[in-house]
Design a protein around this motif. Structure first.
Motif, short mmCIF file in Angstrom:
data_model
loop_
_atom_site.label_atom_id
_atom_site.label_comp_id
_atom_site.label_asym_id
_atom_site.label_seq_id
_atom_site.Cartn_x
_atom_site.Cartn_y
_atom_site.Cartn_z
N ALA A 1 -4.47 8.09 9.72
CA ALA A 1 -4.59 8.81 10.92
C ALA A 1 -4.36 10.18 10.74
O ALA A 1 -3.37 10.57 10.10
N GLU A 2 -4.97 11.13 11.35
CA GLU A 2 -4.65 12.48 11.20
C GLU A 2 -3.70 12.83 12.19
O GLU A 2 -3.82 12.24 13.21
N VAL A 3 -2.85 13.68 11.90
CA VAL A 3 -1.82 14.20 12.96
C VAL A 3 -2.38 15.63 13.05
O VAL A 3 -2.16 16.51 12.31
N TRP A 4 -2.44 15.82 14.37
CA TRP A 4 -2.83 17.32 14.77
C TRP A 4 -1.77 17.92 15.81
O TRP A 4 -1.00 16.96 16.66
N ILE A 5 -1.31 19.18 15.73
CA ILE A 5 -0.42 19.81 16.63
C ILE A 5 -1.26 20.86 17.19
O ILE A 5 -2.14 21.92 16.20
N ILE A 6 -1.28 20.99 18.44
CA ILE A 6 -1.72 22.21 19.21
C ILE A 6 -0.80 23.30 19.82
O ILE A 6 0.32 22.78 20.58
N TYR A 7 -0.84 24.40 19.17
CA TYR A 7 0.33 25.52 19.26
C TYR A 7 -0.33 26.41 20.28
O TYR A 7 -1.78 26.68 20.09
N GLY A 8 0.37 27.29 21.21
CA GLY A 8 0.12 28.68 21.56
C GLY A 8 0.90 29.47 20.65
O GLY A 8 1.58 29.31 19.78
N ASP A 9 0.50 30.84 20.41
CA ASP A 9 1.40 31.75 19.55
C ASP A 9 2.69 32.01 20.00
O ASP A 9 3.59 31.94 19.01
N GLY A 10 3.02 31.76 21.02
CA GLY A 10 4.37 32.00 21.41
C GLY A 10 5.36 30.58 20.89
O GLY A 10 6.14 30.88 20.30
N SER A 11 4.81 29.20 20.95
CA SER A 11 5.48 28.34 20.62
C SER A 11 5.51 28.20 19.32
O SER A 11 6.27 27.97 18.52
N LEU A 12 4.45 28.55 18.55
CA LEU A 12 4.29 28.57 16.98
C LEU A 12 5.53 29.67 16.61
O LEU A 12 5.99 29.23 15.44
N GLY A 13 5.82 30.76 17.19
CA GLY A 13 6.69 31.78 16.54
C GLY A 13 8.13 31.00 16.86
O GLY A 13 8.71 31.38 15.84
N PHE A 14 8.28 30.19 17.65
CA PHE A 14 9.46 29.54 17.60
C PHE A 14 9.52 28.32 16.83
O PHE A 14 10.86 27.93 16.13
N SER A 15 8.68 27.60 16.29
CA SER A 15 8.75 26.51 15.43
C SER A 15 7.91 26.53 14.12
O SER A 15 7.90 25.55 13.49
N MET A 16 7.76 27.65 13.53
CA MET A 16 6.79 27.82 12.45
C MET A 16 7.50 27.23 11.34
O MET A 16 6.98 26.64 10.30
N SER A 17 8.96 27.42 11.45
CA SER A 17 9.62 26.73 9.91
C SER A 17 9.62 25.35 9.88
O SER A 17 9.74 24.64 8.76
N GLU A 18 8.80 24.59 11.10
CA GLU A 18 8.67 23.11 10.62
C GLU A 18 7.54 22.86 9.49
O GLU A 18 7.78 21.77 8.79
N PHE A 19 6.98 23.87 9.29
CA PHE A 19 5.88 23.75 8.03
C PHE A 19 6.73 23.59 6.84
O PHE A 19 6.17 22.80 5.84
N ASP A 20 7.67 24.18 6.67
CA ASP A 20 8.78 23.88 5.58
C ASP A 20 9.15 22.27 5.74
O ASP A 20 9.31 21.75 4.40
N THR A 21 9.44 21.67 6.80
CA THR A 21 9.77 20.31 6.77
C THR A 21 8.73 19.44 6.66
O THR A 21 8.80 18.52 5.74
#
Length: 122
Positions: A1-21
């Motif tokens: 199954a694909e896992v999708w996350i939908i962000y606004g640019d404000g929320s991505l700014g706060f959680s972008m480091s999760e891409f390292d995770t």
């Protein structure tokens, strides 16, 4: 199954480091950010109350480039130059996710709108 996350640019700014995770735990995702260069949800409340938005205006950030810095992630820009091929962009993101086992961030440059005017933010 694909896992999708939908962000606004404000929320991505706060959680972008999760891409390292995602990379470290080999847990790829496909992420879509609606980038309108504004904390629109906050501005929508501030303007009626204060008559202006305070520090809600952002720049159009190249999030598709930033996430590549974490390694193991592919960034794709979706803007006026390729928006007419949105289906191809989505298929490419799905291919990278499926075949390369990498996270993908689609940075969709969008315009600001008032489509949620009058809604309650909680």
């Amino acid at each position: 199954a694909e896992v999708w996350i939908i962000y606004g640019d404000g929320s991505l700014g706060f959680s972008m480091s999760e891409f390292d995770t995602f990379r470290r735990f080999n847990a790829p995702v496909i992420a879509l950010v609606g980038n309108d260069a504004c904390w629109s949800q906050i501005a929508r409340e501030q303007i009626p109350v204060f008559g202006k938005d305070t520090a809600c205006g952002l720049e159009y950030t190249m999030y598709h480039e930033v996430v590549e810095g974490f390694g193991g992630t592919k960034g794709i820009l979706l803007d006026g130059s390729n928006a007419h091929n949105i289906e191809d962009v989505l298929q490419e993101a799905r291919r990278i996710y499926r075949e390369e086992k990498k996270s993908v961030l689609i940075n969709a440059m969008i315009e600001q709108s008032d489509f949620r005017k009058g809604s309650i933010s909680i």
